[in-house]
Design a protein around this motif. Structure first.
Motif, PDB file in Angstrom:
ATOM      1  N   PHE A  79       0.892   5.177  11.700  1.00 57.18           N
ATOM      2  CA  PHE A  79      -0.135   4.362  11.040  1.00 57.18           C
ATOM      3  C   PHE A  79      -1.390   4.276  11.905  1.00 57.18           C
ATOM      4  CE2 PHE A  79      -2.300   0.288  10.548  1.00 57.18           C
ATOM      5  CZ  PHE A  79      -2.707   0.397   9.227  1.00 57.18           C
ATOM      6  N   LEU A  80      -1.215   4.149  13.212  1.00 54.36           N
ATOM      7  CA  LEU A  80      -2.370   4.076  14.105  1.00 54.36           C
ATOM      8  C   LEU A  80      -3.228   5.326  13.980  1.00 54.36           C
ATOM      9  CD1 LEU A  80      -3.966   2.728  16.370  1.00 54.36           C
ATOM     10  CD2 LEU A  80      -2.383   3.775  18.010  1.00 54.36           C
ATOM     11  N   PHE A  81      -2.589   6.494  13.939  1.00 58.33           N
ATOM     12  CA  PHE A  81      -3.342   7.740  13.788  1.00 58.33           C
ATOM     13  C   PHE A  81      -4.020   7.812  12.410  1.00 58.33           C
ATOM     14  CE2 PHE A  81      -0.192   9.699  16.949  1.00 58.33           C
ATOM     15  CZ  PHE A  81      -1.017   9.368  18.011  1.00 58.33           C
ATOM     16  N   LYS A 142      -0.447  14.535   2.676  1.00 57.11           N
ATOM     17  CA  LYS A 142      -0.781  14.847   4.063  1.00 57.11           C
ATOM     18  C   LYS A 142      -1.623  16.114   4.144  1.00 57.11           C
ATOM     19  CE  LYS A 142       1.364  15.719   8.566  1.00 57.11           C
ATOM     20  NZ  LYS A 142       2.657  15.833   9.303  1.00 57.11           N
ATOM     21  N   TYR A 143      -1.232  17.126   3.366  1.00 58.15           N
ATOM     22  CA  TYR A 143      -1.993  18.377   3.360  1.00 58.15           C
ATOM     23  C   TYR A 143      -3.360  18.191   2.701  1.00 58.15           C
ATOM     24  CZ  TYR A 143       2.314  20.710   4.775  1.00 58.15           C
ATOM     25  OH  TYR A 143       3.431  21.105   5.461  1.00 58.15           O
ATOM     26  N   ILE A 191       0.086   4.936   3.308  1.00 57.52           N
ATOM     27  CA  ILE A 191       0.469   3.758   4.102  1.00 57.52           C
ATOM     28  C   ILE A 191       1.961   3.457   3.981  1.00 57.52           C
ATOM     29  CG2 ILE A 191       0.082   1.297   4.455  1.00 57.52           C
ATOM     30  CD1 ILE A 191      -2.789   1.695   3.571  1.00 57.52           C
ATOM     31  N   PRO A 192       2.539   3.366   2.757  1.00 53.19           N
ATOM     32  CA  PRO A 192       3.980   3.064   2.678  1.00 53.19           C
ATOM     33  C   PRO A 192       4.869   4.144   3.280  1.00 53.19           C
ATOM     34  CG  PRO A 192       2.895   2.718   0.560  1.00 53.19           C
ATOM     35  CD  PRO A 192       1.931   3.457   1.426  1.00 53.19           C
ATOM     36  N   LEU A 193       4.310   5.325   3.490  1.00 55.88           N
ATOM     37  CA  LEU A 193       5.105   6.425   4.043  1.00 55.88           C
ATOM     38  C   LEU A 193       5.174   6.383   5.566  1.00 55.88           C
ATOM     39  CD1 LEU A 193       3.797   9.356   1.801  1.00 55.88           C
ATOM     40  CD2 LEU A 193       5.786   7.883   1.425  1.00 55.88           C
ATOM     41  N   LEU A 200       3.881  -3.784   5.615  1.00 53.94           N
ATOM     42  CA  LEU A 200       2.893  -3.351   4.625  1.00 53.94           C
ATOM     43  C   LEU A 200       1.716  -4.312   4.526  1.00 53.94           C
ATOM     44  CD1 LEU A 200       4.975  -1.897   1.649  1.00 53.94           C
ATOM     45  CD2 LEU A 200       3.372  -0.695   3.134  1.00 53.94           C
ATOM     46  N   PHE A 201       2.000  -5.617   4.598  1.00 58.65           N
ATOM     47  CA  PHE A 201       0.916  -6.599   4.500  1.00 58.65           C
ATOM     48  C   PHE A 201      -0.068  -6.405   5.645  1.00 58.65           C
ATOM     49  CE2 PHE A 201      -1.055 -10.726   5.238  1.00 58.65           C
ATOM     50  CZ  PHE A 201      -1.464 -11.067   3.958  1.00 58.65           C
ATOM     51  N   SER A 202       0.457  -6.260   6.854  1.00 60.90           N
ATOM     52  CA  SER A 202      -0.384  -6.024   8.025  1.00 60.90           C
ATOM     53  C   SER A 202      -1.152  -4.713   7.895  1.00 60.90           C
ATOM     54  CB  SER A 202       0.479  -6.005   9.283  1.00 60.90           C
ATOM     55  OG  SER A 202      -0.243  -5.531  10.395  1.00 60.90           O
ATOM     56  N   ALA A 203      -0.467  -3.663   7.455  1.00 60.22           N
ATOM     57  CA  ALA A 203      -1.105  -2.347   7.345  1.00 60.22           C
ATOM     58  C   ALA A 203      -2.221  -2.347   6.313  1.00 60.22           C
ATOM     59  CB  ALA A 203      -0.056  -1.303   6.987  1.00 60.22           C
ATOM     60  N   ASN A 204      -1.981  -2.959   5.155  1.00 64.17           N
ATOM     61  CA  ASN A 204      -3.010  -3.011   4.115  1.00 64.17           C
ATOM     62  C   ASN A 204      -4.223  -3.809   4.576  1.00 64.17           C
ATOM     63  OD1 ASN A 204      -1.706  -1.467   2.114  1.00 64.17           O
ATOM     64  ND2 ASN A 204      -0.454  -3.210   1.501  1.00 64.17           N
ATOM     65  N   ALA A 205      -3.972  -4.912   5.283  1.00 59.39           N
ATOM     66  CA  ALA A 205      -5.076  -5.723   5.788  1.00 59.39           C
ATOM     67  C   ALA A 205      -5.906  -4.939   6.798  1.00 59.39           C
ATOM     68  CB  ALA A 205      -4.531  -7.004   6.419  1.00 59.39           C
ATOM     69  N   LEU A 206      -5.240  -4.242   7.704  1.00 57.34           N
ATOM     70  CA  LEU A 206      -5.949  -3.446   8.703  1.00 57.34           C
ATOM     71  C   LEU A 206      -6.719  -2.300   8.063  1.00 57.34           C
ATOM     72  CD1 LEU A 206      -3.235  -3.298  11.499  1.00 57.34           C
ATOM     73  CD2 LEU A 206      -5.456  -4.409  11.664  1.00 57.34           C
TER      74      LEU A 206
END
Length: 245
Positions: A79-81, A142-143, A191-193, A200-206
Motif C-alpha cells: 500500500f505504501l508503494f 496492476k498491468y 486498495i483492497p488487494l 481499509l478505512f485507514s487506506a481509503n482515508a490516506l
C-alpha cells in the motif's frame, strides 16, 4: 445504552417510583502525585463503512476521542508503494496540465488557444471516462497502472523534443489525458488487494488525503518548478516522475 435506561425509567415510573435524572458527571480525582485524573473507557466498534459516519457522530457527542489509526495502512509495504505512486502520478499530471496552459499562452498570447488547451485535457474524461472504466474492469489492474505510467512518461519526454510546436502540445495533452482515463479506474480498486480488511478505512482515508493534497501541492509548486528548471527540463522531470510511478 440510551434505550436500556429509557426502558428502566419507564418501568420504574409505572411502578410508582419518583425519581430525578440528570446527565452523568465525570468524577475527577487527584492521585498521589497531585495530578488530576478521570476515568475513561476504550471503545472498539466494527461496523460497515456506510454506518461509520453516524457512529463517529454519536461517539463525538459524548466527547469520545478517536485514536489516530489513520497511518496504520502504511505498515503494508504494498500500500505504501501504491500511495507513493499516486502522489508522483497526480503531481506529474497536474504539473503537466499547468505547463501546457503556460506554454500555449507563451506561444500564442491568445485566450482562445488556452481554452483549446483546457479542452484538450478535459474532453477525454467525457469521451472515454465511462468506457475506460468498463474496459479496465476486465483487465489486470496492476498491468494497466504500469503501462499507463510508461505511456504517459514517454509522451511527456517526446514532447520535450518539440516544445514549441502548438499542434504537438495539443495532441500530447489530449493523449496523456486519454491514458489517464484508463489509469484512474485501475488505481482505487487496487486498495483492497494490498491491505487487510481491517485497514481499509485507514487506506481509503490516506488515499483521499494523498489525492487532494498532491493536486493542491502540484499547483503550488508548478510556478517555482518552471522558473527553476525551465520548460524542457520540467518536461523531462515530469516524464521521469511518471516512469518512477
Amino acid at each position: 445504552g440510551e434505550l436500556h435506561i429509557a426502558i428502566l425509567l419507564e418501568n420504574m415510573r409505572r411502578e410508582g417510583f419518583e425519581m430525578q435524572v440528570s446527565e452523568p458527571e465525570v468524577i475527577i480525582k487527584i492521585n498521589n502525585n497531585g495530578i488530576k485524573t478521570e476515568p475513561y473507557e476504550e471503545l472498539v466498534i466494527d461496523v460497515p463503512m456506510k454506518y461509520s459516519g453516524g457512529v463517529i457522530e454519536k461517539i463525538g457527542k459524548r466527547k469520545g476521542i478517536m485514536k489516530n489509526r489513520i497511518f496504520l495502512a502504511f505498515a503494508e509495504k504494498s500500500f505504501l508503494f501504491l500511495w507513493l505512486s499516486e502522489i508522483f502520478t497526480i503531481l506529474a499530471f497536474n504539473l503537466f496540465n499547468f505547463y501546457i496552459l503556460l506554454r500555449v499562452y507563451a506561444l500564442t498570447k491568445s485566450n482562445l488557444a488556452v481554452s483549446l488547451a483546457v479542452i484538450s485535457f478535459t474532453l477525454p474524461a467525457i469521451l472515454f471516462g465511462v468506457l475506460a472504466g468498463v474496459y479496465v474492469d476486465r483487465l489486470n489492474k496492476k498491468y494497466v497502472l504500469f503501462i499507463a505510467n510508461i505511456l504517459r512518461g514517454a509522451l511527456v519526454i517526446i514532447l520535450a523534443l518539440y516544445p514549441d510546436n502548438l499542434y504537438v502540445l495539443y495532441s500530447t495533452s489530449f493523449l496523456v489525458a486519454v491514458v489517464t482515463q484508463f489509469f484512474i479506474p485501475a488505481e482505487t480498486p487496487m486498495i483492497p488487494l494490498v491491505v487487510k480488511k481491517e485497514l481499509l478505512f485507514s487506506a481509503n482515508a490516506l488515499f483521499g488525503l494523498g489525492l487532494y493534497g498532491s493536486a493542491l501541492l502540484a499547483y503550488l509548486l508548478s510556478g517555482p518548478i518552471l522558473l527553476f528548471f525551465g520548460g524542457v527540463q520540467t518536461l523531462i522531470l515530469l516524464g521521469f516522475m511518471f516512469l518512477i510511478s
